[in-house]
Write an enzyme that holds these catalytic residues in place. Structure first.
Site, mmCIF file in Angstrom:
data_model
loop_
_atom_site.group_PDB
_atom_site.id
_atom_site.type_symbol
_atom_site.label_atom_id
_atom_site.label_comp_id
_atom_site.label_asym_id
_atom_site.label_seq_id
_atom_site.Cartn_x
_atom_site.Cartn_y
_atom_site.Cartn_z
ATOM 1 N N GLU A 29 24.625 57.459 25.409
ATOM 2 C CA GLU A 29 23.762 56.367 25.760
ATOM 3 C C GLU A 29 22.210 56.545 25.300
ATOM 4 O O GLU A 29 22.018 55.398 24.684
ATOM 5 C CB GLU A 29 23.870 56.159 27.260
ATOM 6 C CG GLU A 29 25.150 55.649 27.718
ATOM 7 C CD GLU A 29 26.161 56.648 27.929
ATOM 8 O OE1 GLU A 29 27.343 56.253 28.253
ATOM 9 O OE2 GLU A 29 25.881 57.580 27.831
ATOM 10 N N HIS A 38 29.116 54.452 40.751
ATOM 11 C CA HIS A 38 29.582 53.552 39.821
ATOM 12 C C HIS A 38 29.714 52.167 40.225
ATOM 13 O O HIS A 38 30.241 51.299 39.790
ATOM 14 C CB HIS A 38 31.028 53.866 39.498
ATOM 15 C CG HIS A 38 30.998 54.968 38.446
ATOM 16 N ND1 HIS A 38 31.188 56.355 38.885
ATOM 17 C CD2 HIS A 38 31.159 55.283 37.159
ATOM 18 C CE1 HIS A 38 31.322 57.397 38.033
ATOM 19 N NE2 HIS A 38 31.383 56.506 36.650
#
Length: 326
Positions: free
Chosen positions: A60, A129
């Site tokens: 990322e 998450h």
């Protein structure tokens, strides 16, 4: 007007904008060959080719930085994070590069990049998450932060974000991709960034909300109407910049306010909204402002505990009854 899912509306926005402007490309994990982790980029690789739909490695920080550099060089990248939880690995590029380069270069650079992907809790994805990251990015000057609740707004706001010359953080509710469907105009339209919208008119209390909590608030308002309480539901749509005039106008009409959001209660969007209301509309309030949030704990995995932690329509309705002394 055709009815589209939240996912398909986003896909339409990407396709239409990429057809309009050759400088737009999308990069991220699985955006090409796999059609996107949540199928938002479905069909784009076949339509535009691998030069403009770039599958990235699981890095990322790397591909977010590539997006910032490309934006500085005159392109208009769309950086997809598989989830905003993974974007924490790239937060330096978003905050220390994208948000600040225009000012630090004395206006020599613009950074027209969109960082987008799913955020918030879904179903049993546990603590790492299931986070709602809007406040982390809304804190930062130089960023615009968008969290749409409907398919129509998702499409219109994504198109506006792609055309904006500032970096935009675009947070999509993961659980709404397939569950939320509504009418989306076929003709070209843009939804303005920084403008809230009244999703339901009311006279007794204003519910200020965004993203998933818009739907919970609308459900609560429908139930409250059976008890004679008419709640106005104001969808922020953009959390930075906040549409403070729209918030104040609604509260001055209803004289009561509940602020609802999915995330934790500490230092969140709701805290800022409460501050704006008490500063700008204190004399109009007939009751203290109430807030509805997720509980102040990491999200548990167990389904029964997840249900307790996550705010819902019942929580919103209880808050409304409290401020209405009902």
């Amino acid at each position: 007007m055709p009815v589209l899912s939240y996912r398909d509306a986003l896909n339409e926005a990407l396709r239409e904008e990429m057809e309009r402007d050759d400088s737009i490309f999308i990069i991220g994990e699985e955006v090409g060959e796999y059609d996107g982790a949540y199928k938002v980029s479905k069909g784009l690789l076949e339509r535009f080719g691998e030069w403009r739909v770039r599958d990235a490695p699981i890095a990322e920080l790397g591909f977010a930085g590539l997006g910032v550099g490309a934006a500085m060089s005159g392109l208009r990248p769309i950086v997809e994070f598989m989830t905003w939880n993974f974007a924490l690995l790239a937060i330096d590029e978003v905050i220390n590069s994208a948000a600040k380069l225009h000012q630090m270069s004395g206006g020599q650079y613009t950074v027209p990049v969109v960082f987008r992907g799913p955020g918030g809790a879904a179903l049993q994805l546990a603590a790492q998450h299931s986070q709602s990251p809007e406040p982390w990015y809304a804190y930062v000057p130089g960023l615009k932060v968008i969290a749409p609740a409907t398919a129509k707004d998702a499409k219109g706001l994504l198109k506006s974000a792609i055309r904006d010359n500032d970096p935009v953080v675009f947070i999509e509710s993961e659980i709404m991709y397939s569950l939320v469907k509504d009418e989306v105009p076929e003709e070209e339209y843009l939804t303005p960034i920084g403008k809230a919208e009244v999703k339901r008119e009311g006279t007794d209390v204003t519910i200020v909300c965004h993203s998933k909590l818009v739907h919970q608030s609308l459900s609560a308002a429908q139930a409250l109407a059976q008890d004679g309480i008419e709640a106005e539901v104001l969808d922020l749509r953009t959390v930075r910049p906040l549409d403070v005039p729209a918030i104040i106008e609604s509260v001055e009409k209803t004289n009561r306010a509940v602020v609802a959001e999915e995330g934790w209660p500490m230092c969140n969007i709701g805290a800022q909204v409460v501050d704006d209301i008490q500063r700008e509309a204190f004399d109009y309030l007939d009751a203290p402002i109430a807030r509805v949030n997720g509980l102040d704990v990491p999200m548990p995995y167990a389904k029964n505990l997840e249900k307790i932690v996550t705010p819902n329509a019942q929580h919103v309705a209880e808050a409304v009854r409290h401020v209405c002394y009902s």
